[in-house]
Design a protein around this motif. Structure first.
Motif, PDB file in Angstrom:
ATOM      1  N   LEU A  30       0.172 -32.968  72.588  1.00 16.77           N
ATOM      2  CA  LEU A  30       1.131 -31.223  73.598  1.00 16.77           C
ATOM      3  C   LEU A  30       2.348 -31.047  73.137  1.00 16.77           C
ATOM      4  CD1 LEU A  30      -0.072 -28.948  75.073  1.00 16.77           C
ATOM      5  CD2 LEU A  30       0.777 -29.797  76.518  1.00 16.77           C
ATOM      6  N   ILE A  31       2.980 -32.039  73.889  1.00 22.70           N
ATOM      7  CA  ILE A  31       4.766 -32.145  73.533  1.00 22.70           C
ATOM      8  C   ILE A  31       5.732 -32.026  72.452  1.00 22.70           C
ATOM      9  CG2 ILE A  31       6.754 -32.950  74.298  1.00 22.70           C
ATOM     10  CD1 ILE A  31       5.227 -33.877  76.763  1.00 22.70           C
ATOM     11  N   ILE A  32       4.758 -33.057  71.286  1.00 21.34           N
ATOM     12  CA  ILE A  32       5.288 -32.778  70.044  1.00 21.34           C
ATOM     13  C   ILE A  32       5.214 -32.193  68.851  1.00 21.34           C
ATOM     14  CG2 ILE A  32       5.226 -33.637  68.016  1.00 21.34           C
ATOM     15  CD1 ILE A  32       3.966 -36.224  69.196  1.00 21.34           C
ATOM     16  N   VAL A  33       3.599 -31.176  69.363  1.00 23.11           N
ATOM     17  CA  VAL A  33       3.679 -30.088  68.862  1.00 23.11           C
ATOM     18  C   VAL A  33       4.313 -28.923  69.937  1.00 23.11           C
ATOM     19  CG1 VAL A  33       1.351 -28.046  68.616  1.00 23.11           C
ATOM     20  CG2 VAL A  33       1.576 -30.301  68.365  1.00 23.11           C
ATOM     21  N   LEU A  36       7.890 -28.509  67.728  1.00 24.77           N
ATOM     22  CA  LEU A  36       7.502 -28.186  65.943  1.00 24.77           C
ATOM     23  C   LEU A  36       7.239 -27.230  66.540  1.00 24.77           C
ATOM     24  CD1 LEU A  36       5.960 -31.240  64.441  1.00 24.77           C
ATOM     25  CD2 LEU A  36       8.142 -30.935  64.200  1.00 24.77           C
ATOM     26  N   VAL A  37       6.255 -26.118  67.292  1.00 25.33           N
ATOM     27  CA  VAL A  37       6.763 -24.659  67.177  1.00 25.33           C
ATOM     28  C   VAL A  37       7.754 -24.158  68.021  1.00 25.33           C
ATOM     29  CG1 VAL A  37       5.584 -23.013  68.040  1.00 25.33           C
ATOM     30  CG2 VAL A  37       3.165 -24.655  67.843  1.00 25.33           C
ATOM     31  N   ARG A  38       8.472 -24.580  68.936  1.00 25.12           N
ATOM     32  CA  ARG A  38       9.847 -23.682  69.722  1.00 25.12           C
ATOM     33  C   ARG A  38      10.663 -24.180  67.942  1.00 25.12           C
ATOM     34  NH1 ARG A  38      12.446 -22.485  73.657  1.00 25.12           N
ATOM     35  NH2 ARG A  38      14.676 -21.798  73.505  1.00 25.12           N
ATOM     36  N   ALA A  39      10.521 -25.335  67.411  1.00 24.49           N
ATOM     37  CA  ALA A  39      11.571 -25.204  66.326  1.00 24.49           C
ATOM     38  C   ALA A  39      11.157 -24.274  65.128  1.00 24.49           C
ATOM     39  CB  ALA A  39      11.448 -26.613  65.780  1.00 24.49           C
ATOM     40  N   ALA A  48       3.423 -19.457  73.210  1.00 32.11           N
ATOM     41  CA  ALA A  48       3.621 -20.491  73.823  1.00 32.11           C
ATOM     42  C   ALA A  48       1.913 -20.217  74.605  1.00 32.11           C
ATOM     43  CB  ALA A  48       3.653 -19.946  75.690  1.00 32.11           C
ATOM     44  N   GLY A  49       1.401 -19.121  75.012  1.00 32.12           N
ATOM     45  CA  GLY A  49       0.313 -19.014  75.912  1.00 32.12           C
ATOM     46  C   GLY A  49      -0.840 -19.612  75.016  1.00 32.12           C
ATOM     47  N   GLN A  50      -1.108 -19.236  73.889  1.00 35.29           N
ATOM     48  CA  GLN A  50      -2.112 -19.385  72.796  1.00 35.29           C
ATOM     49  C   GLN A  50      -1.625 -21.017  72.661  1.00 35.29           C
ATOM     50  OE1 GLN A  50      -1.142 -17.627  68.884  1.00 35.29           O
ATOM     51  NE2 GLN A  50      -2.054 -15.881  69.381  1.00 35.29           N
ATOM     52  N   LEU A  51      -1.150 -21.481  72.503  1.00 33.29           N
ATOM     53  CA  LEU A  51      -0.856 -22.707  73.059  1.00 33.29           C
ATOM     54  C   LEU A  51      -0.992 -23.879  73.706  1.00 33.29           C
ATOM     55  CD1 LEU A  51      -0.513 -25.531  71.119  1.00 33.29           C
ATOM     56  CD2 LEU A  51       1.562 -25.759  71.750  1.00 33.29           C
ATOM     57  N   LEU A  52      -1.154 -23.164  75.277  1.00 33.22           N
ATOM     58  CA  LEU A  52      -1.372 -23.818  76.702  1.00 33.22           C
ATOM     59  C   LEU A  52      -2.290 -23.803  77.291  1.00 33.22           C
ATOM     60  CD1 LEU A  52       1.917 -22.801  78.571  1.00 33.22           C
ATOM     61  CD2 LEU A  52       1.479 -25.209  77.581  1.00 33.22           C
ATOM     62  N   GLY A  53      -2.737 -22.478  76.376  1.00 38.47           N
ATOM     63  CA  GLY A  53      -4.159 -21.875  76.661  1.00 38.47           C
ATOM     64  C   GLY A  53      -5.143 -22.680  75.581  1.00 38.47           C
ATOM     65  N   GLY A  54      -4.915 -22.464  74.635  1.00 34.20           N
ATOM     66  CA  GLY A  54      -6.270 -23.061  73.574  1.00 34.20           C
ATOM     67  C   GLY A  54      -6.290 -24.290  73.815  1.00 34.20           C
ATOM     68  N   PHE A  55      -5.294 -25.032  73.296  1.00 30.31           N
ATOM     69  CA  PHE A  55      -5.335 -26.781  73.240  1.00 30.31           C
ATOM     70  C   PHE A  55      -5.115 -26.953  74.660  1.00 30.31           C
ATOM     71  CE2 PHE A  55      -2.958 -31.001  72.747  1.00 30.31           C
ATOM     72  CZ  PHE A  55      -3.886 -30.889  72.513  1.00 30.31           C
ATOM     73  N   ALA A  56      -3.671 -26.999  75.462  1.00 31.34           N
ATOM     74  CA  ALA A  56      -4.021 -27.612  76.551  1.00 31.34           C
ATOM     75  C   ALA A  56      -4.902 -27.644  77.982  1.00 31.34           C
ATOM     76  CB  ALA A  56      -2.268 -27.167  77.425  1.00 31.34           C
ATOM     77  N   GLY A 119       5.113 -25.990  78.465  1.00 36.40           N
ATOM     78  CA  GLY A 119       5.862 -25.514  78.738  1.00 36.40           C
ATOM     79  C   GLY A 119       7.373 -24.518  79.111  1.00 36.40           C
ATOM     80  N   PHE A 120       7.701 -25.308  79.283  1.00 37.02           N
ATOM     81  CA  PHE A 120       9.201 -25.125  78.832  1.00 37.02           C
ATOM     82  C   PHE A 120       9.926 -25.204  78.415  1.00 37.02           C
ATOM     83  CE2 PHE A 120       9.337 -25.515  84.039  1.00 37.02           C
ATOM     84  CZ  PHE A 120      10.004 -24.510  83.818  1.00 37.02           C
ATOM     85  N   ILE A 121       9.302 -26.265  76.947  1.00 29.37           N
ATOM     86  CA  ILE A 121      10.047 -26.603  75.522  1.00 29.37           C
ATOM     87  C   ILE A 121      10.008 -25.192  75.213  1.00 29.37           C
ATOM     88  CG2 ILE A 121       9.581 -27.551  73.355  1.00 29.37           C
ATOM     89  CD1 ILE A 121       9.413 -30.151  75.291  1.00 29.37           C
ATOM     90  N   LEU A 122       8.715 -24.337  75.252  1.00 34.93           N
ATOM     91  CA  LEU A 122       8.035 -23.210  74.600  1.00 34.93           C
ATOM     92  C   LEU A 122       8.807 -21.828  74.466  1.00 34.93           C
ATOM     93  CD1 LEU A 122       4.447 -23.813  74.475  1.00 34.93           C
ATOM     94  CD2 LEU A 122       5.706 -23.882  72.208  1.00 34.93           C
ATOM     95  N   ASN A 123       9.185 -21.933  76.039  1.00 27.71           N
ATOM     96  CA  ASN A 123       9.686 -20.693  76.190  1.00 27.71           C
ATOM     97  C   ASN A 123      10.368 -20.619  77.258  1.00 27.71           C
ATOM     98  OD1 ASN A 123       7.667 -20.286  78.361  1.00 27.71           O
ATOM     99  ND2 ASN A 123       7.046 -18.067  78.149  1.00 27.71           N
ATOM    100  N   GLY A 124      10.843 -21.691  77.588  1.00 26.84           N
ATOM    101  CA  GLY A 124      11.610 -21.620  79.085  1.00 26.84           C
ATOM    102  C   GLY A 124      11.071 -21.251  80.147  1.00 26.84           C
ATOM    103  N   ASN A 125      10.396 -21.041  80.274  1.00 30.15           N
ATOM    104  CA  ASN A 125       9.422 -20.594  81.242  1.00 30.15           C
ATOM    105  C   ASN A 125       9.336 -19.213  82.010  1.00 30.15           C
ATOM    106  OD1 ASN A 125       7.693 -21.539  83.651  1.00 30.15           O
ATOM    107  ND2 ASN A 125       9.160 -21.047  85.122  1.00 30.15           N
ATOM    108  N   SER A 126       9.628 -18.398  80.758  1.00 29.16           N
ATOM    109  CA  SER A 126       9.440 -17.051  80.928  1.00 29.16           C
ATOM    110  C   SER A 126       8.363 -16.125  80.762  1.00 29.16           C
ATOM    111  CB  SER A 126       9.938 -16.762  79.022  1.00 29.16           C
ATOM    112  OG  SER A 126       9.582 -15.306  79.432  1.00 29.16           O
TER     113      SER A 126
END
Length: 240
Positions: A30-33, A36-39, A48-56, A119-126
């Motif tokens: 999860l953290i690696i993906v 990569l998504v953020r990069a 962020a919502g799709q990854l955290l909800g759909g995968f996590a 979540g913080f990696i993806l959008n900084g907790n926005s």
């Protein structure tokens, strides 16, 4: 109700080398993906919502729950070593409650922490998305631990059944089929995430928060009671 000796034995079983590797694999992925998504996409609340909800929440958390919940007691019943515990002057209710607390703690740590980090990696907790999904993961851990602990006491095929439930019901039907969403732990946890994130965030659940809270309590208490009843029904050689 909490027994330190039972807890120590359960932690040792769950955090042994093989299970520890399994417990670390999905959070690491999860953290690696997320990195990569953020990069590739930058900070994006929707992604962020799709990854955290759909995968996590839909896949990672229930799978970790299977490993921790069934692993807390299933192997001991399968190989007969549960007799060691049952022969000691420890209440069987105490055994179940202790194992539930350990399984919940392990599931919550290996689910909530990586979800928060991702979540913080993806959008900084926005829009509080990281916190919302992390809390949802921890709450889901409670219900999953009780559910899979119960399954571990009821069936020698608990892992297979648990994997089928996690991958088919939660990841597939719980995410896509409207009628099934009402009976999905994932959706109950999402109701809490929706409340924390607020109306501005793209976090939604098909279950109202009051109903979700009631259902989580029912599953947790019901699963614990059934597991305790099953353990009490086990008899040692020579017992009437």
């Amino acid at each position: 109700m909490y027994n330190p000796t039972v807890a120590r034995l359960t932690y040792r079983a769950l955090l042994g080398r093989r299970r520890a590797l399994l417990l670390c694999a999905l959070p690491a992925l999860l953290i690696i993906v997320a990195a990569l998504v953020r990069a590739m996409n930058g900070a994006d609340d929707a992604v962020a919502g799709q990854l955290l909800g759909g995968f996590a929440l839909a896949t990672m958390v229930p799978l970790i729950g299977v490993i921790a919940g069934t692993g807390a007691i299933g192997p001991e019943i399968d190989d007969g070593s549960v007799v060691y515990l049952l022969s000691k002057p420890v209440k069987r209710t105490s055994i179940i409650v202790t194992k539930l607390l350990v399984a919940t703690g392990v599931t919550a740590v290996f689910s909530g922490v990586p979800v928060l980090v991702a979540g913080f990696i993806l959008n900084g907790n926005s829009q509080q998305i990281a916190v919302a999904y992390a809390v949802a993961a921890i709450v889901a851990s409670i219900a999953y631990s009780a559910l899979f602990l119960m399954l571990g006491t009821l069936s020698r095929h608990a892992v297979v059944i648990g994997l089928a439930y996690a991958l088919i019901w939660e990841a597939l039907f719980g995410s896509l089929v409207s009628g099934a969403k009402t009976l999905s732990v994932q959706q109950w946890a999402l109701a809490l995430a929706e409340k924390i994130a607020g109306s501005g965030a793209d976090v939604t659940s098909d279950v109202a928060l009051p109903a979700a809270v009631v259902l989580i309590i029912v599953v947790t208490v019901g699963g614990t009671l059934l597991a305790g009843q099953k353990l009490r029904s086990l008899t040692l050689a020579g017992e009437e």
